[in-house]
Design an enzyme around this catalytic site. Structure first.
Site, PDB file in Angstrom:
ATOM      1  N   ASP A 221     -80.488 -20.473  48.060  1.00 44.57           N
ATOM      2  CA  ASP A 221     -79.463 -19.582  48.595  1.00 44.57           C
ATOM      3  C   ASP A 221     -78.079 -19.868  47.985  1.00 44.57           C
ATOM      4  O   ASP A 221     -77.153 -19.088  48.163  1.00 44.57           O
ATOM      5  CB  ASP A 221     -79.413 -19.694  50.125  1.00 44.57           C
TER       6      ASP A 221
ATOM      7  N   LYS B  69     -82.564 -16.676  54.119  1.00 42.07           N
ATOM      8  CA  LYS B  69     -81.503 -16.541  55.122  1.00 42.07           C
ATOM      9  C   LYS B  69     -82.102 -16.108  56.448  1.00 42.07           C
ATOM     10  O   LYS B  69     -83.156 -15.464  56.469  1.00 42.07           O
ATOM     11  CB  LYS B  69     -80.497 -15.472  54.684  1.00 42.07           C
TER      12      LYS B  69
ATOM     13  N   ARG C 198     -73.518 -19.388  42.156  1.00 46.22           N
ATOM     14  CA  ARG C 198     -73.025 -20.333  41.140  1.00 46.22           C
ATOM     15  C   ARG C 198     -74.000 -20.454  39.973  1.00 46.22           C
ATOM     16  O   ARG C 198     -73.597 -20.704  38.841  1.00 46.22           O
ATOM     17  CB  ARG C 198     -72.742 -21.694  41.804  1.00 46.22           C
TER      18      ARG C 198
ATOM     19  N   ASP D 216     -78.916 -10.574  48.371  1.00 44.82           N
ATOM     20  CA  ASP D 216     -79.134 -12.014  48.490  1.00 44.82           C
ATOM     21  C   ASP D 216     -79.937 -12.315  49.751  1.00 44.82           C
ATOM     22  O   ASP D 216     -79.384 -12.394  50.842  1.00 44.82           O
ATOM     23  CB  ASP D 216     -77.780 -12.739  48.525  1.00 44.82           C
TER      24      ASP D 216
ATOM     25  N   GLU E 281     -77.118 -19.348  45.083  1.00 45.75           N
ATOM     26  CA  GLU E 281     -77.533 -18.702  43.840  1.00 45.75           C
ATOM     27  C   GLU E 281     -76.367 -18.159  43.027  1.00 45.75           C
ATOM     28  O   GLU E 281     -76.473 -18.001  41.815  1.00 45.75           O
ATOM     29  CB  GLU E 281     -78.527 -17.573  44.152  1.00 45.75           C
TER      30      GLU E 281
ATOM     31  N   LYS F 108     -69.671 -12.024  40.150  1.00 44.19           N
ATOM     32  CA  LYS F 108     -71.007 -12.271  40.705  1.00 44.19           C
ATOM     33  C   LYS F 108     -71.586 -10.946  41.165  1.00 44.19           C
ATOM     34  O   LYS F 108     -71.024 -10.274  42.023  1.00 44.19           O
ATOM     35  CB  LYS F 108     -70.916 -13.248  41.888  1.00 44.19           C
TER      36      LYS F 108
ATOM     37  N   ASP G 274     -73.209  -8.599  48.288  1.00 46.80           N
ATOM     38  CA  ASP G 274     -73.081  -9.855  47.554  1.00 46.80           C
ATOM     39  C   ASP G 274     -72.810  -9.633  46.061  1.00 46.80           C
ATOM     40  O   ASP G 274     -72.736 -10.583  45.289  1.00 46.80           O
ATOM     41  CB  ASP G 274     -74.350 -10.705  47.758  1.00 46.80           C
TER      42      ASP G 274
HETATM   43  N1  BES Z   1     -73.702 -14.818  49.272  1.00 47.96           N
HETATM   44  C1  BES Z   1     -73.658 -16.027  49.995  1.00 47.96           C
HETATM   45  C2  BES Z   1     -72.286 -16.326  50.578  1.00 47.96           C
HETATM   46  C3  BES Z   1     -71.785 -15.407  51.646  1.00 47.96           C
HETATM   47  C4  BES Z   1     -71.959 -15.721  52.981  1.00 47.96           C
HETATM   48  C5  BES Z   1     -71.077 -14.281  51.337  1.00 47.96           C
HETATM   49  C6  BES Z   1     -71.469 -14.907  53.964  1.00 47.96           C
HETATM   50  C7  BES Z   1     -70.574 -13.466  52.331  1.00 47.96           C
HETATM   51  C8  BES Z   1     -70.767 -13.763  53.634  1.00 47.96           C
HETATM   52  C9  BES Z   1     -74.037 -17.187  49.082  1.00 47.96           C
HETATM   53  O1  BES Z   1     -74.967 -16.890  48.101  1.00 47.96           O
HETATM   54  C10 BES Z   1     -74.648 -18.227  49.937  1.00 47.96           C
HETATM   55  O2  BES Z   1     -75.695 -17.982  50.478  1.00 47.96           O
HETATM   56  N2  BES Z   1     -73.987 -19.361  50.057  1.00 47.96           N
HETATM   57  C11 BES Z   1     -74.446 -20.433  50.863  1.00 47.96           C
HETATM   58  C12 BES Z   1     -74.284 -21.713  50.061  1.00 47.96           C
HETATM   59  C13 BES Z   1     -74.950 -22.893  50.684  1.00 47.96           C
HETATM   60  C14 BES Z   1     -76.439 -22.734  50.630  1.00 47.96           C
HETATM   61  C15 BES Z   1     -74.519 -24.124  49.944  1.00 47.96           C
HETATM   62  C16 BES Z   1     -73.627 -20.467  52.136  1.00 47.96           C
HETATM   63  O3  BES Z   1     -72.429 -20.205  52.063  1.00 47.96           O
HETATM   64  O4  BES Z   1     -74.194 -20.719  53.184  1.00 47.96           O
HETATM   65 ZN    ZN Z   2     -75.002 -14.967  47.460  1.00 46.83          ZN
HETATM   66 MN    MN Z   3     -76.942 -17.067  48.767  1.00 44.36          MN
END
Ligand code: BES
Ligand code: ZN
Ligand code: MN
Length: 488
Positions: A334, A264, A338, A257, A336, A252, A275
């Site tokens: 968010d 966020k 996947r 992000d 994203e 990824k 990210d």
């Molecule tokens: N890049 C983030 C995940 C992340 C969070 C990485 C904290 C490192 C530290 C990912 O894209 C994301 O935002 N995931 C969301 C998914 C949710 C919206 C289902 C998350 O984990 O909150």
């Molecule tokens: Zn992300």
């Molecule tokens: Mn995200």
């Protein structure tokens, strides 16, 4: 840091390993004798017990060739393993880096121990100063050279070669993750990847027009709000037999992000420069493999995008048609990562015949809650692959912990409008993310997903072997996995 192996000492600092509760080595005892017992006096009058990484310093008289002697704790012999050796090297570097001296000799008899200690020193000596314009000399380490004094110099050099390559991979991954998102975006990142052709990697970069033709609308959707062009980076290392199915590494690469329209919160958002950590692990691994000329066929694929809010960005409610043909209702922009990976995973299976696929991604905040900063989450459809990755991670100190998959989790992704939605709800966030990816893996394909959100970077107190914000997690694990399972 220049690291060498010779059979003579000539640096201003001379260091000797001392086992916990053990005596001075023959070389240390010899120096001790020539300086009137200064070393034994230091042992007697200090708290030094030879504990792992513990150190006692001795200022040597002018009669001695070196200026400073260091007794370096090697811990108990029975506890000695690769991890402790790396730690010993890293502790030595940390304590001597600002000594004012440029060179250090360390006596290590055993060749493979010497190589592991050298790797510890190398990993500890990493710095990311590119954006510091005002560093004074005394804010920079003085130490520039480590020489390991050993009996079988040839064997030590030979043992260090692959470790040095893996360490290079770690450096590359750290640099990429540490870089600010204004300088590392999908376009500049792709340009950096192109330069790796120099190492003998076969590189191909696909831009938006080509991705569009391939139908990779899910990945393209994520990059749609960015002014930077989304890119697929393809890196091939053909070191194995022609015709051998390749191991495929997928990363990824969300260069930043913001969350997109599902923005966020502001606090800590700057961390999302990292990210692209999964892609950095893949690029670093490819560098390691090419540097040591691995005898295996390996393909690295990285999906490079920037997730921005914009008038043209994807919205919650949008339905994307992925390259596999499956439709995805975006309920949260968010989630994203996947959306990027599902199209890259499809590409891996459509264009290659994978022996196995391992993807790495900073995919969910939930994995940080679940496993913290000391294990990556492992999800896989293959028990043997689970065992291999667990073992490689253990061997290189980049540990993974397996979590379950299951149809009950999968059904949480069902959508009213499309084949699936891109979030599963509050429960089991890391598992539903993995289930989402699994929907894009064909029957019979061995696949593992590593959620590295908790290990790609760590704030605050860290071990000397991991000195910068970015840990560079991944290349060592992946390199080891390839070495142990694809190179005969
Ligand atoms: N890049 C983030 C995940 C992340 C969070 C990485 C904290 C490192 C530290 C990912 O894209 C994301 O935002 N995931 C969301 C998914 C949710 C919206 C289902 C998350 O984990 O909150
Ligand atoms: Zn992300
Ligand atoms: Mn995200």
């Amino acid at each position: 840091m220049k690291i060498t192996f010779t059979d003579v000492a000539k640096a201003p600092i001379t260091a000797f390993l001392v086992d916990q509760g053990g005596d001075l080595s023959a070389e240390a005892a010899e120096l001790d004798k020539s300086v009137d017992g200064l070393l034994t006096a230091a042992l007697a009058n200090s708290r030094f017990k030879g504990k792992e990484g513990q150190q006692a310093f001795v200022v040597l008289p002018n009669s001695a060739e070196a200026k400073r002697a260091v007794l370096l704790g090697a811990g108990r012999k029975k506890d000695r393993d690769d991890r402790s050796l790396e730690k010993i090297g890293a502790s030595l570097y940390k304590a001597q880096a600002n000594s004012g001296y440029k060179g250090l000799d360390l006596y290590v008899a055993d060749a493979s121990e010497a190589a592991r200690i050298a790797l510890g020193v190398k990993l500890a000596a990493y710095r990311f100063d590119d954006y510091k314009t005002k560093l004074k000399d005394d804010q920079l380490p003085s130490l520039e050279r480590l020489n390991i004094v050993t009996t079988d110099v040839k064997a030590a050099r030979q043992a260090f070669k692959p470790l040095d390559a893996a360490g290079e991979g770690t450096y590359v991954a750290r640099d990429l993750v540490n870089m600010p998102p204004n300088d590392l975006n999908p376009e500049t990142y792709a340009a950096k990847i192109e330069l790796l052709a120099e190492l003998g990697l076969e590189i191909e970069i696909l831009g938006e027009a080509e991705l569009k033709k391939l139908g990779m609308n899910s990945m393209l959707g994520v990059g749609q709000g960015s002014v930077k062009e989304s890119k697929l980076g393809i890196m091939k290392w053909n070191g194995g037999k022609a015709g051998d199915d390749p191991a495929i590494l997928v990363g990824k690469g969300v260069c930043f992000d913001t969350g997109g329209i599902s923005l966020k919160p502001g606090a800590g958002m700057e961390d999302m420069r990292g990210d692209m950590g999964g892609s950095a692990a893949v690029v670093g691994a490819m560098v390691a493999l090419a540097t040591r000329k691995a005898k295996a066929n390996v393909v690295g694929l990285v999906g490079l995008v920037e997730n921005m809010p914009d008038g043209d960005a994807i919205r919650p409610g949008d339905i994307l048609t992925s390259a596999s043909g499956q439709t995805i209702e975006v309920q949260n922009t968010d989630a994203e990562g996947r959306l990027v990976l599902c199209d890259v995973l499809w590409y891996a299976q459509e264009h290659f015949k994978p022996a196995a696929i391992v993807d790495l991604a900073t995919l969910t905040g939930a994995i940080v809650v679940g496993l913290g900063h000391h294990h990556a989450g492992l999800f896989t459809n293959d028990d043997k692959l689970a065992e291999q990755l667990t073992k490689s991670g253990q061997a290189e100190g980049e540990r993974v912990w397996r979590l379950p998959l299951g149809s009950e989790y999968d059904s949480l992704l069902n959508s009213k409008f499309a084949d699936m939605r891109n979030i599963g709800g509050r429960a089991a966030g890391s598992i539903t993310a993995a289930q989402f990816l699994k929907r894009f893996i064909n029957d019979g394909v061995k696949w593992a997903h590593l959620d590295i959100a908790g290990v790609a970077w760590v704030e605050g107190e860290k071990s000397p072997i991991d000195p910068s914000w970015a840990s560079g997690f991944g290349p060592r694990l992946l390199d080891r996995w390839v070495a142990d399972n694809f190179e005969g």
